[in-house]
Design an enzyme around this catalytic site. Structure first.
Site, PDB file in Angstrom:
ATOM      1  N   ASP B  25       0.944  -1.342   0.180  1.00  0.00           N
ATOM      2  CA  ASP B  25      -0.090  -0.019   0.383  1.00  0.00           C
ATOM      3  C   ASP B  25       1.232   1.410  -0.029  1.00  0.00           C
ATOM      4  O   ASP B  25       2.290   0.868  -0.098  1.00  0.00           O
ATOM      5  CB  ASP B  25      -0.668  -0.294   1.351  1.00  0.00           C
ATOM      6  CG  ASP B  25      -1.730   1.249   1.412  1.00  0.00           C
ATOM      7  OD1 ASP B  25      -2.178   1.482  -0.049  1.00  0.00           O
ATOM      8  OD2 ASP B  25      -1.969   1.693   1.982  1.00  0.00           O
ATOM      9  N   ASP B  27      -0.080   4.862   0.994  1.00  0.00           N
ATOM     10  CA  ASP B  27      -0.851   6.445   1.876  1.00  0.00           C
ATOM     11  C   ASP B  27      -0.534   5.218   3.182  1.00  0.00           C
ATOM     12  O   ASP B  27      -1.147   4.482   3.485  1.00  0.00           O
ATOM     13  CB  ASP B  27      -1.509   6.683   1.357  1.00  0.00           C
ATOM     14  CG  ASP B  27      -2.340   7.796   1.752  1.00  0.00           C
ATOM     15  OD1 ASP B  27      -2.038   8.711   2.954  1.00  0.00           O
ATOM     16  OD2 ASP B  27      -3.213   8.622   1.240  1.00  0.00           O
TER      17      ASP B  27
END
Lengths: 308, 308
Positions: B25, B27
């Site tokens: 991922d 953010d």
């Protein structure tokens, strides 16, 4: 299956003797969604019921009209009603905020002039109704929107002007756990299923905030409480007439009333059979006690047994 | 409680030997939400992992950027990525429509230019992105909006211009059971919880239509299928690194990968304990296999045991 009886000559007298108060839904019972006239024979049936001494309340999950506006709509549709006989969810929401919550601050509204009108009548300060256009470029520009520290209550009703800016604004206020979250109603669609209703807007705010709204319309208890406290009804001596199972018939069950389903609107008998075949308690609590193809049939039965 | 192990000197070698592919991922793992710079030490850690022969994919539920735009964002944040290494949910949605559904008609989009860009790249016809203002007065005026009979697919992603008119338009297309209903993702909030995300918009459309969307972002299987089919990954030899339990760690479980939680973003250890104490299968399927306070700690461990 919990019993759902067709009203006929054999049981209509017992049915009529079992209640003093009638709560009737409007759209789908008294008139059809897009129609400009009532369902034939229904205005006369309401008059017959009044002659039998029944007290009638018009109970609607339409938050876009004030009670005064609903009186005009009823009159146009050949139903004589006073403001006191109209129980709309904008009205019950105002009552809930003023009398149940005792809230005296400002309310942020996602909704329409019907809610604003009922709030004005109760002296509740509010803002948010109408268009809220936004000319920012990116997400971060939304942070420039001023938040009013006096707001500790958000109300969500039907709003043709609902948009992301309103969703963001509600989300900001509701990020404070001390801010009350109230919905006028949670109907999923309206106008015979053609238009998204208030439920989708409430869902959006519930999803973003992870909170559940207190619902002031059918089928939730706050509405029943207001009818008992402000209008003195006795739920045990009350029948709810409606065309929807998840709102009208569920209200009857939630508040200990009887429910009479008419088939001139949303629900049909196959929907009742579907609920009856389900093991879900929520489904069982939507099964009507009685049904009729059309509310005008009740008028015919009253005439047939010679009561009025 | 299902085991969630802190990675340390004793188990890091075994961990590193257990995978060839990393899905990370962005953010909350590689950079913080509003930051203009990476989390210190994380770009170096990604480089160390690449030197160990690990293949890295950047997997994001941000549908507002195309893969090309994400390459630029990564570069700005000091991560060298190619378009092929970016797996955004706008991209997976385009892949799902083109290759899994094999749909060749027009798509109505609630969403942004990120989706439009990925659809253009795949030659998928679409409309709906951007402002959709409406100057009608009442609900019925909405019926004047033209419906395109070629549309048999609606896609819902993040849309700053989401409003009632878009909700109504999606509702109309989806009233045809033959019209596919696809969501890029269902994250409830973004920007550290400040902004409503795609989930609330999807919720609104699901509530009004009574339908469930097929979700092409984390944590749903379509994303895993695309990674296997288009990128040749082996889920058993893959680790998903993320800061969210309900998307990143759930994806690991749903696709048979290992999950490594880092605490630099959304979830904290108390959230893992909450899941572990729950009896819900859905909760159990969000528990990470490993955790680290910060992904940079993995780089330090790699250095410490002398691998790179």
């Amino acid at each position: 299956m919990a019993e759902c009886l067709l009203l006929d000559k054999s049981n209509v007298k017992e049915f009529l003797d079992s209640f003093d108060t009638i709560l009737t839904d409007c759209d789908g019972v008294l008139w059809e969604s897009a129609a400009e006239y009532p369902i034939p024979g229904v205005p006369e049936t309401i008059e017959q019921l009044k002659k039998l001494g029944k007290k009638v309340f018009y109970v609607s999950n339409n938050s876009t009209k004030t009670r005064a506006e609903y009186v005009v709509k009823c009159k146009k549709m050949q139903y004589e009603a006073t403001e006191e006989e109209i129980v709309g969810c904008a009205y019950t929401t105002a009552q809930y905020i003023k009398h149940t919550l005792g809230y005296e601050g400002k309310v942020y509204i996602i909704g329409s002039s019907g809610i604003a009108g009922e709030f004005d009548a109760e002296g509740i300060q509010h803002f948010g109704v109408g268009k809220d256009e936004w000319n920012g470029r990116g997400l971060r520009d939304l942070l420039d929107i001023q938040i009013d520290p006096q707001v500790k209550c958000v109300v969500v009703g039907f709003d043709l002007h609902f948009n992301y800016v309103k969703l963001f604004t509600a989300h900001q206020y509701l990020s404070d756990p001390g801010c009350a979250f109230i919905a006028t109603n949670t109907d999923s669609a309206l106008g015979g299923g053609i238009f998204p209703a208030t439920g989708p807007i409430v869902s959006a705010v519930e999803c973003s905030t992870g909170r559940k709204a207190t619902v002031c319309g059918k089928p939730q208890e706050p509405l029943g409480d207001i009818l008992v406290q402000q209008h003195g009804i006795d739920p045990k001596r009350t029948v709810m007439i409606g065309d929807r199972l998840d709102t009208d018939m569920a209200l009857a069950h939630n508040c200990g009333m009887k429910g009479l389903l008419v088939l001139t609107g949303f629900a049909q008998l196959e929907d009742v059979r579907y609920l009856a075949a389900s093991n879900s308690t929520a489904h069982q609590k939507q099964i009507p006690h009685y049904y009729l193809p059309n509310l005008a049939d009740l008028g015919k039965l009253i005439t047939k047994i010679g009561l009025v």
